[in-house]
Design a protein around this motif. Sequence first.
Motif, short mmCIF file in Angstrom:
data_model
loop_
_atom_site.label_atom_id
_atom_site.label_comp_id
_atom_site.label_asym_id
_atom_site.label_seq_id
_atom_site.Cartn_x
_atom_site.Cartn_y
_atom_site.Cartn_z
N ALA A 64 -2.58 4.06 22.60
CA ALA A 64 -2.78 3.29 22.10
C ALA A 64 -2.28 2.37 22.87
CB ALA A 64 -2.39 2.80 20.38
N ALA A 65 -0.89 1.92 23.14
CA ALA A 65 -0.17 0.92 24.38
C ALA A 65 -0.79 0.93 25.86
CB ALA A 65 0.90 0.97 24.10
N THR A 66 -1.01 2.00 26.15
CA THR A 66 -1.21 2.18 27.65
C THR A 66 -2.92 2.45 27.43
OG1 THR A 66 -0.99 4.49 26.81
CG2 THR A 66 0.64 3.11 27.29
N ARG A 67 -3.45 2.84 29.64
CA ARG A 67 -4.55 2.79 29.38
C ARG A 67 -5.18 3.95 30.32
NH1 ARG A 67 -6.59 0.67 34.29
NH2 ARG A 67 -4.76 -0.53 35.84
N ARG A 68 -4.34 4.66 30.78
CA ARG A 68 -4.92 6.15 31.55
C ARG A 68 -3.84 6.90 31.63
NH1 ARG A 68 -1.62 7.10 35.79
NH2 ARG A 68 -0.10 6.14 35.77
N ILE A 69 -2.36 7.13 31.64
CA ILE A 69 -1.53 7.60 31.24
C ILE A 69 -1.94 8.71 30.79
CG2 ILE A 69 0.50 6.60 30.54
CD1 ILE A 69 2.07 6.92 32.79
N THR A 70 -1.42 9.76 31.19
CA THR A 70 -1.07 10.97 30.18
C THR A 70 -0.14 10.42 28.80
OG1 THR A 70 -2.24 12.67 31.70
CG2 THR A 70 -1.00 13.64 29.82
N VAL A 71 -0.08 10.98 28.37
CA VAL A 71 0.74 10.49 27.07
C VAL A 71 1.17 12.28 25.93
CG1 VAL A 71 2.30 9.81 24.85
CG2 VAL A 71 1.06 8.91 26.34
N ALA A 72 3.03 13.10 26.52
CA ALA A 72 3.04 14.23 25.53
C ALA A 72 3.79 14.03 24.93
CB ALA A 72 3.33 15.25 26.72
N GLU A 88 -5.45 17.39 12.92
CA GLU A 88 -5.58 16.52 11.84
C GLU A 88 -5.19 15.21 13.02
OE1 GLU A 88 -6.85 14.52 7.95
OE2 GLU A 88 -5.78 16.26 8.01
N GLN A 89 -4.21 15.46 13.55
CA GLN A 89 -3.72 13.97 13.74
C GLN A 89 -4.18 14.06 15.33
OE1 GLN A 89 0.26 14.21 12.66
NE2 GLN A 89 0.08 13.37 10.94
N VAL A 90 -3.77 15.16 16.13
CA VAL A 90 -4.36 15.27 17.73
C VAL A 90 -6.08 15.04 17.56
CG1 VAL A 90 -4.26 16.80 19.55
CG2 VAL A 90 -2.41 17.38 18.08
N ALA A 91 -6.41 15.56 16.45
CA ALA A 91 -8.20 15.17 16.61
C ALA A 91 -8.50 13.03 17.59
CB ALA A 91 -8.69 16.09 15.25
N ALA A 92 -7.59 13.13 16.08
CA ALA A 92 -7.67 11.40 15.52
C ALA A 92 -7.42 10.80 17.33
CB ALA A 92 -6.71 10.86 14.48
N VAL A 93 -5.87 11.20 17.42
CA VAL A 93 -6.03 10.72 18.77
C VAL A 93 -6.96 10.73 20.33
CG1 VAL A 93 -3.93 10.43 20.57
CG2 VAL A 93 -3.33 11.01 18.31
N GLU A 94 -7.53 12.14 20.03
CA GLU A 94 -8.59 12.15 20.97
C GLU A 94 -9.94 11.89 20.40
OE1 GLU A 94 -10.67 15.09 24.42
OE2 GLU A 94 -8.28 14.54 23.89
N ARG A 95 -10.17 11.45 19.94
CA ARG A 95 -11.07 10.54 18.85
C ARG A 95 -10.99 9.35 20.02
NH1 ARG A 95 -11.70 13.45 15.07
NH2 ARG A 95 -10.36 12.14 13.67
N ALA A 96 -9.88 8.16 19.96
CA ALA A 96 -9.74 7.25 20.14
C ALA A 96 -9.58 7.15 21.53
CB ALA A 96 -8.51 7.19 19.60
N SER A 97 -8.80 7.77 22.11
CA SER A 97 -8.45 8.26 23.81
C SER A 97 -8.54 9.02 24.32
CB SER A 97 -6.66 7.79 24.41
OG SER A 97 -6.93 6.44 23.65
N GLY A 99 -8.31 12.49 26.35
CA GLY A 99 -8.50 13.29 27.42
C GLY A 99 -7.00 12.88 27.93
N ARG A 100 -6.55 11.96 27.09
CA ARG A 100 -5.33 11.23 27.48
C ARG A 100 -4.12 12.35 26.41
NH1 ARG A 100 -4.97 6.12 26.47
NH2 ARG A 100 -2.91 6.23 27.84
N PHE A 101 -3.86 12.47 25.87
CA PHE A 101 -2.74 13.16 24.71
C PHE A 101 -2.71 14.73 24.59
CE2 PHE A 101 -0.77 15.27 21.20
CZ PHE A 101 0.27 13.93 20.72
N VAL A 102 -1.43 15.19 25.32
CA VAL A 102 -0.99 16.75 25.15
C VAL A 102 -0.17 17.05 24.20
CG1 VAL A 102 -0.39 18.51 26.81
CG2 VAL A 102 -1.46 16.72 28.21
N LEU A 103 -0.42 17.95 23.55
CA LEU A 103 0.37 18.29 22.40
C LEU A 103 1.55 19.31 23.16
CD1 LEU A 103 1.80 18.38 18.87
CD2 LEU A 103 -0.09 20.64 19.27
N GLY A 104 2.85 18.37 22.91
CA GLY A 104 4.00 19.94 23.46
C GLY A 104 4.96 19.51 21.78
N LEU A 105 5.32 20.89 22.07
CA LEU A 105 5.53 21.95 20.74
C LEU A 105 6.95 22.69 21.49
CD1 LEU A 105 2.53 23.85 19.74
CD2 LEU A 105 3.46 21.73 18.30
N GLY A 106 7.93 22.71 19.99
CA GLY A 106 9.19 23.39 20.50
C GLY A 106 9.49 24.28 19.30
N VAL A 107 10.82 25.56 19.44
CA VAL A 107 11.41 25.89 18.01
C VAL A 107 12.30 25.00 17.73
CG1 VAL A 107 9.30 27.98 18.07
CG2 VAL A 107 11.63 27.65 19.65
#
Length: 298
Positions: A64-72, A88-97, A99-107
């Motif tokens: 939300a604080a940026t305008r073009r950069i990818t955030v992960a 559900e949270q990823v979908a909300a970010v995607e609707r707001a911005s 193509g700009r969010f990537v979910l990084g996952l780890g164990v």
Amino acid sequence: MTSDTSDHTARFGPIGIWSSALHRPAPGDTGGVAEAVAELDELGYGTIWVGGSPSVEEAGTVVAATRRITVATGILSVWQHEASAVAEQVAAVERASPGRFVLGLGVSHDALTPRYARPYSTMVAYLDALDAAPEPVPARSRVLAALGPKMLALASDRSVGAHPYLVTPEHTAQARAALGPDALLAPELGVVLDTDADRARTTARAMLSFYLKLPNYTSNLVRLGFTDDDFADGGSARLLDALFALGDTDAVRARVDAHRAAGADHVALQVLTHDQAGGLPRAEWRELAAALALPRAT
């Protein structure tokens, strides 16, 4: 820097910034993170990796604080967040911005997670749950923390690719072979801008000593040829020099180029300073952006 550009480099940029301080601001910070990430966007970095096991909501404030950069997220622990809520949270970010969010996952790690067990199977089940959610998280919008062959293969099959942490260019070459030619490979690289070699190693050692207590990392380093002697006292000079870019901006450029030549699409720089109290190394971020000739946003 190498001029080779993959589709992933076009999306993530050749260089990003990794920082745990972006979701755990220093005490008294009343907006510095938002200002800092907006500047990273303008400086031309391609991706901001919000480190230190952030939630989607915490990373969403950076989006939300940026305008073009990818955030992960770098990296969200699958043990700490239910897959259905994350989707559900990823979908909300995607609707707001879009193509700009990537979910990084780890164990995560056994020492940090009381429920830790069967990490590979747990990750497979988590990805299955993301796929089955009412609003699924598509494979191109997720990336896996992966070091060993099995998790790297899973990253290639079930996500956009891999985000290895605390690795050498030799590991990057091995990871590229395991991933195949088409998956994203985005290693993290620790950076200390200090031309006093002993002091730079001391700064890097202060960070590394924590990770040398975690078998997932030491096992990977053993596969790369390091030994218990390299893990003593916070890390040998040989280990520090292999894992970190220590010195001036030319040293950083050379190490970035080594990772890119070994098969990385993107390199995420984690800048370390002698005063690692959770602050934001904005002067160093500016210096690196200029030295690496990043294309400033317009």
